[in-house]
Design an enzyme around this catalytic site. Structure first.
Site, PDB file in Angstrom:
ATOM      1  N   GLY A   8      79.273  19.073 -23.661  1.00 16.11           N
ATOM      2  CA  GLY A   8      80.037  18.262 -24.602  1.00 16.11           C
ATOM      3  C   GLY A   8      80.657  17.012 -24.028  1.00 16.11           C
TER       4      GLY A   8
ATOM      5  CG  ASN B 274      76.887  12.080 -24.771  1.00 12.01           C
ATOM      6  OD1 ASN B 274      77.009  10.859 -24.675  1.00 12.01           O
ATOM      7  ND2 ASN B 274      76.018  12.769 -24.030  1.00 12.01           N
TER       8      ASN B 274
ATOM      9  NE  ARG C 173      62.743  25.704 -36.339  1.00 10.97           N
ATOM     10  CZ  ARG C 173      63.097  25.777 -35.064  1.00 10.97           C
ATOM     11  NH1 ARG C 173      64.268  25.334 -34.672  1.00 10.97           N
ATOM     12  NH2 ARG C 173      62.295  26.301 -34.170  1.00 10.97           N
TER      13      ARG C 173
ATOM     14  CG  MET D 235      70.217  21.814 -25.720  1.00  8.67           C
ATOM     15  SD  MET D 235      69.370  20.245 -25.392  1.00  8.67           S
ATOM     16  CE  MET D 235      67.945  20.877 -24.499  1.00  8.67           C
TER      17      MET D 235
ATOM     18  CB  ILE E  57      63.566  22.048 -33.295  1.00  7.46           C
ATOM     19  CG1 ILE E  57      63.115  22.036 -31.844  1.00  7.46           C
ATOM     20  CG2 ILE E  57      62.760  21.142 -34.220  1.00  7.46           C
ATOM     21  CD1 ILE E  57      62.373  20.859 -31.377  1.00  7.46           C
ATOM     22  CG  LEU E  58      68.655  20.184 -36.528  1.00  3.96           C
ATOM     23  CD1 LEU E  58      69.394  18.849 -36.529  1.00  3.96           C
ATOM     24  CD2 LEU E  58      69.526  21.281 -37.121  1.00  3.96           C
TER      25      LEU E  58
ATOM     26  CG  ASN F 291      69.683  13.155 -30.549  1.00  8.40           C
ATOM     27  OD1 ASN F 291      70.608  13.844 -30.098  1.00  8.40           O
ATOM     28  ND2 ASN F 291      68.494  13.105 -29.971  1.00  8.40           N
TER      29      ASN F 291
ATOM     30  CG  HIS G 112      66.059  11.185 -25.927  1.00  9.00           C
ATOM     31  ND1 HIS G 112      65.834  12.542 -25.875  1.00  9.00           N
ATOM     32  CD2 HIS G 112      65.105  10.617 -25.157  1.00  9.00           C
ATOM     33  CE1 HIS G 112      64.775  12.774 -25.117  1.00  9.00           C
ATOM     34  NE2 HIS G 112      64.311  11.622 -24.670  1.00  9.00           N
TER      35      HIS G 112
ATOM     36  CB  SER H 210      67.553   5.570 -27.163  1.00  9.46           C
ATOM     37  OG  SER H 210      66.721   5.007 -26.163  1.00  9.46           O
TER      38      SER H 210
ATOM     39  CG  ASP I 289      63.692  13.301 -28.696  1.00  8.26           C
ATOM     40  OD1 ASP I 289      64.799  13.471 -29.246  1.00  8.26           O
ATOM     41  OD2 ASP I 289      63.295  13.975 -27.726  1.00  8.26           O
TER      42      ASP I 289
ATOM     43  CD  GLU J  43      73.244  10.480 -22.149  1.00 10.85           C
ATOM     44  OE1 GLU J  43      73.708  11.299 -22.960  1.00 10.85           O
ATOM     45  OE2 GLU J  43      72.446  10.814 -21.250  1.00 10.85           O
TER      46      GLU J  43
END
Ligand code: GRF
Length: 200
Positions: free
Chosen positions: A13, A15, A65, A90, A92-93, A107, A109, A136, A145, A174
């Site tokens: 955490g 960021n 999911r 971490m 995938i949505l 996001n 990256h 980015s 991504d 970042e």
């Protein structure tokens, strides 16, 4: 009115911390109203709680999911979130979740997208002998991504770099770049239109 922002995390955490710090400024256009982790006990949850921000853990317990994402979506809607930031999240949505938050889901990256999507970024950058890397902030689209870039910053890669050293150098930028990218989205200075980031 400040935009209501939720942050999704899985771990450390740092960021998230940078976003919390930036959002403390009176003139910042966003406030963090909820932090959700998919991992119980993630360090970022304690950081959020310290700042008085409500937290939730929504872990995968064998459901699909889509079912887990529906739970996340319900928590975001209940908090009246207007923007969702992925910060070291971490998982995938599902496509449905991503479409539901299209243009409002961002996001960070640790590469100069579109180069080096996915994982093991710093290892691959060093293996390829790149002289430059970076970070980015991008809009999230269903493909991993692959969303359009909102803000990007470069760092040099030195011949003596290990993945850990390069990761630390990228992480430093970042922490400035994510608050800057979120500011742009919250202030309406950039938006997602027909799959492209449109500025101004
Ligand atoms: C960062 O390097 C970010 O770019 C990537 O995951 C890492 C998260 O670190 N998506 P932290 O949890 O914010 O410290």
């Amino acid at each position: 009115m400040k935009k209501r922002v939720a942050v999704l995390i899985s771990g450390r955490g740092s960021n998230l911390s940078a976003l919390i710090g930036a959002a403390a400024a009176p003139d910042y256009p966003a406030q963090i109203v909820l932090v959700i982790s998919n991992i119980a006990g993630a360090a970022g949850l304690a950081r959020a709680a310290e700042a008085g921000i409500p937290t939730a853990t929504i872990a995968h317990k064998g459901e699909t999911r889509e079912a887990v994402d529906a739970e996340v979506d319900a928590a975001l809607r209940a908090a009246n979130a207007q923007i969702v930031c992925l910060a070291g999240f971490m998982r995938i949505l599902s496509d449905g979740f991503v479409r539901g938050w299209e243009g409002k889901l961002i996001n960070i990256h640790p590469s100069l997208l579109p180069a080096y999507r996915g994982t093991r970024v710093h290892e691959r950058v060093i293996e390829a002998g790149e002289a430059l890397s970076g970070a980015s902030v991008h809009f999230v689209v269903p493909e991993l991504d692959a969303g359009p870039v909102i803000a990007q910053e470069k760092v040099p890669v030195h011949p003596s770099d290990t993945p850990e050293i390069l990761a630390a150098r990228v992480l430093t930028i970042e922490h400035k770049l994510y608050p800057a990218g979120l500011r742009m989205v919250a202030a309406g200075e950039v938006r997602l239109e027909k799959g492209l980031a449109v500025f101004g």
